[in-house]
Scaffold this motif. Sequence first.
Motif, PDB file in Angstrom:
ATOM      1  N   TYR A  76       0.835  -1.210   0.000  1.00 53.20           N
ATOM      2  CA  TYR A  76       0.000   0.000   0.000  1.00 53.20           C
ATOM      3  C   TYR A  76       0.866   1.254   0.000  1.00 53.20           C
ATOM      4  O   TYR A  76       1.675   1.481   0.912  1.00 53.20           O
ATOM      5  CB  TYR A  76      -0.920   0.023   1.239  1.00 53.20           C
ATOM      6  CG  TYR A  76      -1.771   1.270   1.232  1.00 53.20           C
ATOM      7  CD1 TYR A  76      -1.421   2.382   1.986  1.00 53.20           C
ATOM      8  CD2 TYR A  76      -2.883   1.353   0.391  1.00 53.20           C
ATOM      9  CE1 TYR A  76      -2.175   3.546   1.932  1.00 53.20           C
ATOM     10  CE2 TYR A  76      -3.642   2.511   0.339  1.00 53.20           C
ATOM     11  CZ  TYR A  76      -3.278   3.600   1.104  1.00 53.20           C
ATOM     12  OH  TYR A  76      -4.024   4.745   1.042  1.00 53.20           O
ATOM     13  N   SER A  81      -3.429   8.234  -4.770  1.00 54.85           N
ATOM     14  CA  SER A  81      -4.727   8.901  -4.825  1.00 54.85           C
ATOM     15  C   SER A  81      -4.498  10.414  -4.822  1.00 54.85           C
ATOM     16  O   SER A  81      -3.984  10.970  -3.835  1.00 54.85           O
ATOM     17  CB  SER A  81      -5.591   8.535  -3.616  1.00 54.85           C
ATOM     18  OG  SER A  81      -6.640   9.485  -3.493  1.00 54.85           O
ATOM     19  N   ASP A 345      -5.644  -1.467 -11.142  1.00 57.34           N
ATOM     20  CA  ASP A 345      -5.189  -0.626 -10.032  1.00 57.34           C
ATOM     21  C   ASP A 345      -4.041   0.246 -10.536  1.00 57.34           C
ATOM     22  O   ASP A 345      -3.183  -0.217 -11.281  1.00 57.34           O
ATOM     23  CB  ASP A 345      -4.706  -1.509  -8.857  1.00 57.34           C
ATOM     24  CG  ASP A 345      -4.615  -0.726  -7.548  1.00 57.34           C
ATOM     25  OD1 ASP A 345      -5.408  -0.979  -6.643  1.00 57.34           O
ATOM     26  OD2 ASP A 345      -3.747   0.170  -7.469  1.00 57.34           O
ATOM     27  N   GLU A 386     -13.275  10.223  -7.917  1.00 55.33           N
ATOM     28  CA  GLU A 386     -11.959  10.375  -8.563  1.00 55.33           C
ATOM     29  C   GLU A 386     -11.785   9.335  -9.667  1.00 55.33           C
ATOM     30  O   GLU A 386     -11.349   9.644 -10.775  1.00 55.33           O
ATOM     31  CB  GLU A 386     -10.855  10.217  -7.514  1.00 55.33           C
ATOM     32  CG  GLU A 386      -9.447  10.330  -8.079  1.00 55.33           C
ATOM     33  CD  GLU A 386      -8.352  10.320  -7.004  1.00 55.33           C
ATOM     34  OE1 GLU A 386      -8.686  10.341  -5.807  1.00 55.33           O
ATOM     35  OE2 GLU A 386      -7.176  10.289  -7.389  1.00 55.33           O
ATOM     36  N   ILE A 387     -12.179   8.105  -9.396  1.00 50.67           N
ATOM     37  CA  ILE A 387     -11.999   7.032 -10.378  1.00 50.67           C
ATOM     38  C   ILE A 387     -12.923   7.217 -11.573  1.00 50.67           C
ATOM     39  O   ILE A 387     -12.505   7.063 -12.732  1.00 50.67           O
ATOM     40  CB  ILE A 387     -12.214   5.657  -9.707  1.00 50.67           C
ATOM     41  CG1 ILE A 387     -11.082   5.374  -8.709  1.00 50.67           C
ATOM     42  CG2 ILE A 387     -12.326   4.540 -10.739  1.00 50.67           C
ATOM     43  CD1 ILE A 387     -11.311   4.191  -7.800  1.00 50.67           C
TER      44      ILE A 387
END
Length: 411
Positions: A76, A81, A345, A386-387
Amino acid sequence: MPEPTATPCRSCGETDLRTFLSLGTTPLADALLPGVAAFAAEPRYPLDVAFCPGCSLVQILEEIPPEKLFVENYLYFSSFSDELLRHNRAHALSLVERLGLDESSLVVEVASNDGYFLKNFVGLGIPVLGIDPAPGQADAAERAGVPTLREFFGAELAARLRAEGRQAHAIVANNVMAHVPDLNGFAAGYRTLIADGGLVTIENPYVRDLIDHCEFDTIYHEHHCYFSCTAVDTLVRRHGLFLNHVEHFANLHGGTLRWHVGPVEDVSEMVRTYLRTEAEVGVTDYSYYADFARRVEQIRAELRELLHDLKRRGATIAAYGAAAKGSTMVNYVGIGTDLVDFVVDRNIHKHGTYMPGMHIPVVDPAALLDERPDYVLLLAWNFKDEIMRQQAVYHDRGGRFIVPVPRPEVV
Ligand code: DWN
């Protein structure tokens, strides 16, 4: 009312914890698998959630050694982001303003990851210290100019830093206090390290948002605890600190609170309101959690039916976000490669791996336009806006997103 558990509360030591949800035995949510050969040896652990009637702390009963969770193969990285980077830059600038930080100050971040937050102070010439045991993230932080101690934070490290004459004018703990088994050692460490007049800010998902919006997938072994203001207030007061202010960020990680804690009592009306409201709505009573499992099972049934119905009608389905919450979602609901062909991703470190438990392959987001699946299950629903902005071309060409919580819906 379920039988009490033998596990003592991580905050107050109460042994009468009441389990209200069991998600079965699940793999470690961030332990993405490097290849097919790793599938067979993949460990699984019980994932049961309980409420403490003594201090209202919600917590899982299992305890996984932090080294297994956050050091070995921890993929992670916070900097994938844009929204999270914006949120934290705003926080950094507000701390500089509020505390009058300058070259004589010290800002410490616990779980500083890849330097996503502390780098904002580096640019201003304000001394910082990152603390994070994950090697890849610490390397990235140091490349960003953030000196990083590759250790776990706690009372011992705080005492060592204090003995070296280092005190923090600001301690920032974003999405880490929920991750530590030794909660009291953590809080005691804040007290030791914070300078007089200093400020500790703690960010974690808010347990009310989790329960009210049925965000069960944010439950996994990394998250030992799920905090209310009541639980945080009780915890910090035990260590000579005071919960003086609180901010709510409804769209961050499904609903996040930022608790402002300090060594001097100066409790705001906002905190008093939160504490009063939590008592009124029942956050301090087991009954508030009693029907959560039923609602979670309803989401599981609805999402399974939606996905199987789409497959029966010949649709192709992918997923977005090889997130820890995505692991809980696919494992609890039973979403495998029979339903979802791949997960995309942006985190390049996750490409070429496989989702824990259900072994769905993780690839670059470019696959959405290359393969053009009919539907994309938003496992990282907390970044939906956002995505969807980022994947506007896929959506404009007829692609549809499935948002799994608070109720499965196609957008
Ligand atoms: O507490 C934790 C939270 C804050 O972050 C950690 N224990 C682990 C982690 O949980 P998570 O993996 O569920 O967090 P995220 O940040 O919701 O994961 C989002 C995933 O989606 C990441 O793998 C990055 C990816 N992503 C992407 O591919 N494109 C994210 C954005 C915003 C994007 O545009």
